[in-house]
Design a protein around this motif. Structure first.
Motif, PDB file in Angstrom:
ATOM      1  N   LYS A  54       0.824  -1.213   0.000  1.00 45.53           N
ATOM      2  CA  LYS A  54       0.000   0.000   0.000  1.00 45.53           C
ATOM      3  C   LYS A  54       0.857   1.263   0.000  1.00 45.53           C
ATOM      4  CE  LYS A  54      -3.817   2.240   2.224  1.00 45.53           C
ATOM      5  NZ  LYS A  54      -5.093   2.022   2.771  1.00 45.53           N
ATOM      6  N   THR A  55       1.963   1.231   0.734  1.00 45.14           N
ATOM      7  CA  THR A  55       2.823   2.416   0.833  1.00 45.14           C
ATOM      8  C   THR A  55       3.338   2.859  -0.534  1.00 45.14           C
ATOM      9  OG1 THR A  55       3.403   1.852   3.103  1.00 45.14           O
ATOM     10  CG2 THR A  55       4.877   3.366   1.950  1.00 45.14           C
ATOM     11  N   PRO A  56       4.004   1.975  -1.307  1.00 47.21           N
ATOM     12  CA  PRO A  56       4.471   2.435  -2.619  1.00 47.21           C
ATOM     13  C   PRO A  56       3.326   2.756  -3.576  1.00 47.21           C
ATOM     14  CG  PRO A  56       5.042   0.124  -2.312  1.00 47.21           C
ATOM     15  CD  PRO A  56       4.496   0.628  -1.015  1.00 47.21           C
ATOM     16  N   LEU A  57       2.207   2.061  -3.472  1.00 46.78           N
ATOM     17  CA  LEU A  57       1.067   2.378  -4.332  1.00 46.78           C
ATOM     18  C   LEU A  57       0.559   3.791  -4.051  1.00 46.78           C
ATOM     19  CD1 LEU A  57      -1.047  -0.902  -4.419  1.00 46.78           C
ATOM     20  CD2 LEU A  57      -0.069   0.314  -6.372  1.00 46.78           C
ATOM     21  N   THR A  58       0.525   4.171  -2.780  1.00 40.05           N
ATOM     22  CA  THR A  58       0.090   5.519  -2.420  1.00 40.05           C
ATOM     23  C   THR A  58       1.056   6.559  -2.981  1.00 40.05           C
ATOM     24  OG1 THR A  58      -0.942   4.672  -0.409  1.00 40.05           O
ATOM     25  CG2 THR A  58      -0.467   7.028  -0.470  1.00 40.05           C
ATOM     26  N   VAL A  59       2.357   6.283  -2.855  1.00 39.20           N
ATOM     27  CA  VAL A  59       3.371   7.205  -3.379  1.00 39.20           C
ATOM     28  C   VAL A  59       3.235   7.335  -4.889  1.00 39.20           C
ATOM     29  CG1 VAL A  59       5.856   7.530  -3.718  1.00 39.20           C
ATOM     30  CG2 VAL A  59       4.994   6.820  -1.486  1.00 39.20           C
ATOM     31  N   ILE A  60       3.113   6.210  -5.575  1.00 38.74           N
ATOM     32  CA  ILE A  60       2.998   6.215  -7.042  1.00 38.74           C
ATOM     33  C   ILE A  60       1.751   7.000  -7.470  1.00 38.74           C
ATOM     34  CG2 ILE A  60       2.519   4.747  -9.056  1.00 38.74           C
ATOM     35  CD1 ILE A  60       4.360   2.625  -7.689  1.00 38.74           C
ATOM     36  N   GLY A  61       0.639   6.717  -6.811  1.00 36.54           N
ATOM     37  CA  GLY A  61      -0.600   7.419  -7.154  1.00 36.54           C
ATOM     38  C   GLY A  61      -0.489   8.920  -6.939  1.00 36.54           C
ATOM     39  N   ARG A  79      12.320  14.206 -10.951  1.00 31.93           N
ATOM     40  CA  ARG A  79      12.434  13.677  -9.586  1.00 31.93           C
ATOM     41  C   ARG A  79      11.213  12.817  -9.252  1.00 31.93           C
ATOM     42  NH1 ARG A  79      11.018  16.047  -4.774  1.00 31.93           N
ATOM     43  NH2 ARG A  79      10.628  18.028  -5.819  1.00 31.93           N
ATOM     44  N   PHE A  80      10.031  13.274  -9.654  1.00 35.48           N
ATOM     45  CA  PHE A  80       8.814  12.518  -9.388  1.00 35.48           C
ATOM     46  C   PHE A  80       8.806  11.202 -10.174  1.00 35.48           C
ATOM     47  CE2 PHE A  80       6.209  16.584  -8.302  1.00 35.48           C
ATOM     48  CZ  PHE A  80       6.944  16.712  -7.139  1.00 35.48           C
ATOM     49  N   LEU A  81       9.269  11.244 -11.417  1.00 41.34           N
ATOM     50  CA  LEU A  81       9.341  10.015 -12.219  1.00 41.34           C
ATOM     51  C   LEU A  81      10.318   9.012 -11.608  1.00 41.34           C
ATOM     52  CD1 LEU A  81       9.216  11.495 -15.831  1.00 41.34           C
ATOM     53  CD2 LEU A  81       7.479  10.050 -14.730  1.00 41.34           C
ATOM     54  N   GLU A  82      11.445   9.502 -11.087  1.00 36.69           N
ATOM     55  CA  GLU A  82      12.399   8.615 -10.416  1.00 36.69           C
ATOM     56  C   GLU A  82      11.767   7.971  -9.186  1.00 36.69           C
ATOM     57  OE1 GLU A  82      16.028  10.659  -9.486  1.00 36.69           O
ATOM     58  OE2 GLU A  82      16.392  11.194 -11.583  1.00 36.69           O
ATOM     59  N   THR A  83      10.985   8.746  -8.448  1.00 36.80           N
ATOM     60  CA  THR A  83      10.308   8.219  -7.267  1.00 36.80           C
ATOM     61  C   THR A  83       9.299   7.148  -7.661  1.00 36.80           C
ATOM     62  OG1 THR A  83      10.595  10.323  -6.116  1.00 36.80           O
ATOM     63  CG2 THR A  83       8.910   8.840  -5.253  1.00 36.80           C
ATOM     64  N   ILE A  84       8.565   7.398  -8.729  1.00 43.81           N
ATOM     65  CA  ILE A  84       7.596   6.408  -9.218  1.00 43.81           C
ATOM     66  C   ILE A  84       8.326   5.136  -9.635  1.00 43.81           C
ATOM     67  CG2 ILE A  84       6.012   5.879 -11.123  1.00 43.81           C
ATOM     68  CD1 ILE A  84       5.032   8.819 -10.902  1.00 43.81           C
ATOM     69  N   GLU A  85       9.406   5.273 -10.374  1.00 44.52           N
ATOM     70  CA  GLU A  85      10.182   4.100 -10.799  1.00 44.52           C
ATOM     71  C   GLU A  85      10.722   3.332  -9.601  1.00 44.52           C
ATOM     72  OE1 GLU A  85      11.879   5.545 -15.144  1.00 44.52           O
ATOM     73  OE2 GLU A  85      13.112   5.848 -13.362  1.00 44.52           O
ATOM     74  N   SER A  86      11.254   4.040  -8.618  1.00 43.14           N
ATOM     75  CA  SER A  86      11.805   3.405  -7.418  1.00 43.14           C
ATOM     76  C   SER A  86      10.731   2.618  -6.666  1.00 43.14           C
ATOM     77  CB  SER A  86      12.415   4.477  -6.512  1.00 43.14           C
ATOM     78  OG  SER A  86      12.764   3.938  -5.272  1.00 43.14           O
ATOM     79  N   THR A  88       7.922   1.495  -7.913  1.00 43.10           N
ATOM     80  CA  THR A  88       7.480   0.384  -8.763  1.00 43.10           C
ATOM     81  C   THR A  88       8.433  -0.796  -8.601  1.00 43.10           C
ATOM     82  OG1 THR A  88       6.488   1.916 -10.336  1.00 43.10           O
ATOM     83  CG2 THR A  88       6.956  -0.310 -11.136  1.00 43.10           C
ATOM     84  N   ARG A  89       9.743  -0.510  -8.590  1.00 43.99           N
ATOM     85  CA  ARG A  89      10.736  -1.583  -8.374  1.00 43.99           C
ATOM     86  C   ARG A  89      10.545  -2.218  -6.998  1.00 43.99           C
ATOM     87  NH1 ARG A  89      14.054   2.128 -11.011  1.00 43.99           N
ATOM     88  NH2 ARG A  89      14.891   2.855  -9.023  1.00 43.99           N
ATOM     89  N   ARG A  90      10.243  -1.394  -6.000  1.00 45.48           N
ATOM     90  CA  ARG A  90      10.017  -1.915  -4.647  1.00 45.48           C
ATOM     91  C   ARG A  90       8.837  -2.876  -4.631  1.00 45.48           C
ATOM     92  NH1 ARG A  90       8.123   1.718   0.504  1.00 45.48           N
ATOM     93  NH2 ARG A  90       7.959   0.016   1.986  1.00 45.48           N
ATOM     94  N   MET A  91       7.740  -2.488  -5.280  1.00 48.12           N
ATOM     95  CA  MET A  91       6.570  -3.369  -5.349  1.00 48.12           C
ATOM     96  C   MET A  91       6.898  -4.644  -6.119  1.00 48.12           C
ATOM     97  SD  MET A  91       3.225  -0.887  -5.657  1.00 48.12           S
ATOM     98  CE  MET A  91       3.037  -1.360  -7.305  1.00 48.12           C
ATOM     99  N   GLN A  92       7.673  -4.517  -7.185  1.00 49.58           N
ATOM    100  CA  GLN A  92       8.048  -5.697  -7.968  1.00 49.58           C
ATOM    101  C   GLN A  92       8.864  -6.669  -7.120  1.00 49.58           C
ATOM    102  OE1 GLN A  92       7.036  -6.421 -11.254  1.00 49.58           O
ATOM    103  NE2 GLN A  92       7.754  -8.397 -10.544  1.00 49.58           N
ATOM    104  N   ARG A  93       9.778  -6.134  -6.308  1.00 48.17           N
ATOM    105  CA  ARG A  93      10.578  -6.994  -5.429  1.00 48.17           C
ATOM    106  C   ARG A  93       9.680  -7.712  -4.425  1.00 48.17           C
ATOM    107  NH1 ARG A  93      13.988  -2.517  -5.387  1.00 48.17           N
ATOM    108  NH2 ARG A  93      13.319  -1.961  -3.284  1.00 48.17           N
ATOM    109  N   ILE A  94       8.704  -6.992  -3.868  1.00 52.54           N
ATOM    110  CA  ILE A  94       7.794  -7.610  -2.903  1.00 52.54           C
ATOM    111  C   ILE A  94       7.009  -8.739  -3.569  1.00 52.54           C
ATOM    112  CG2 ILE A  94       5.724  -7.229  -1.495  1.00 52.54           C
ATOM    113  CD1 ILE A  94       6.809  -4.339  -1.031  1.00 52.54           C
ATOM    114  N   VAL A  95       6.468  -8.475  -4.741  1.00 52.56           N
ATOM    115  CA  VAL A  95       5.696  -9.497  -5.458  1.00 52.56           C
ATOM    116  C   VAL A  95       6.595 -10.676  -5.827  1.00 52.56           C
ATOM    117  CG1 VAL A  95       4.409  -9.980  -7.579  1.00 52.56           C
ATOM    118  CG2 VAL A  95       3.929  -7.898  -6.279  1.00 52.56           C
ATOM    119  N   ASP A  96       7.810 -10.403  -6.296  1.00 54.33           N
ATOM    120  CA  ASP A  96       8.752 -11.484  -6.627  1.00 54.33           C
ATOM    121  C   ASP A  96       9.064 -12.326  -5.391  1.00 54.33           C
ATOM    122  OD1 ASP A  96       8.849 -10.679  -9.262  1.00 54.33           O
ATOM    123  OD2 ASP A  96      10.794  -9.654  -9.082  1.00 54.33           O
TER     124      ASP A  96
END
Length: 167
Positions: A54-61, A79-86, A88-96
């Motif tokens: 939920k945390t990264p989803l809130t940040v991305i949104g 800077r905002f795009l880098e944060t979104i990418e970061s 997204t990678r965090r969520m991908q790691r969690i799902v992986d």
């Protein structure tokens, strides 16, 4: 009768009684302590994973919404795009990690042992943790003797282990 739960000390036991036609009763007692503990662990795990996603989803949104602003400077946009990418990678790691855990628990995971460039994997892990380390005033460094620059391991598992240690 329906089972009743009996707590004795730190043990949880359901008790069921059935009458015997000629008198007396059969009493069935099971120890559910381990099952209850595992249910609690699983419930806590699901709550933690939900929070971690939920945390990264809130940040991305939030940052995606902000990017709609046409008056946003190019520097802020990047800077905002880098944060979104970061995130997204965090969520991908969690799902992986969740998928790996599922494969491991089902017996479907087998390591793929290959020779790995340890410095390359460490660099990848450090890249992912760089911003968080920087915010905490930490510097990530890697030193290894020339003979220990290669390691035989499953690269995904090795990356996960190192990422967990660094994080």
């Amino acid at each position: 009768t329906d089972p009743a739960e009996l707590s004795l000390g730190d043990r949880t036991r359901p008790v069921t009684a059935r009458p015997i036609p000629d008198g007396g009763a059969v009493l069935a007692i099971m120890d559910l302590t381990t099952r209850r503990r595992l249910e609690t662990i699983r419930r806590d795990f699901v709550a933690n994973v939900s929070h971690e996603l939920k945390t990264p989803l809130t940040v991305i949104g939030g940052f995606a919404e902000t990017l709609k602003d046409s008056d946003l400077s190019e520097a802020d946009r990047n800077r905002f795009l880098e944060t979104i990418e970061s995130n997204t990678r965090r969520m991908q790691r969690i799902v992986d990690d969740l998928l790996d855990l599922s494969r491991y628990e089902s017996g479907g995971w087998a390591p793929n042992i290959v020779s790995n460039d340890l410095a390359g994997i460490v660099t990848d892990v450090f890249t992912g943790a760089h911003r968080a380390a920087e915010e905490k005033g930490l510097t990530l460094t890697f030193e290894a003797s020339p003979g220990s620059r290669r390691v035989d391991a499953d690269p995904t598992a090795l990356r996960q282990i190192l990422a967990n240690l660094v994080e």
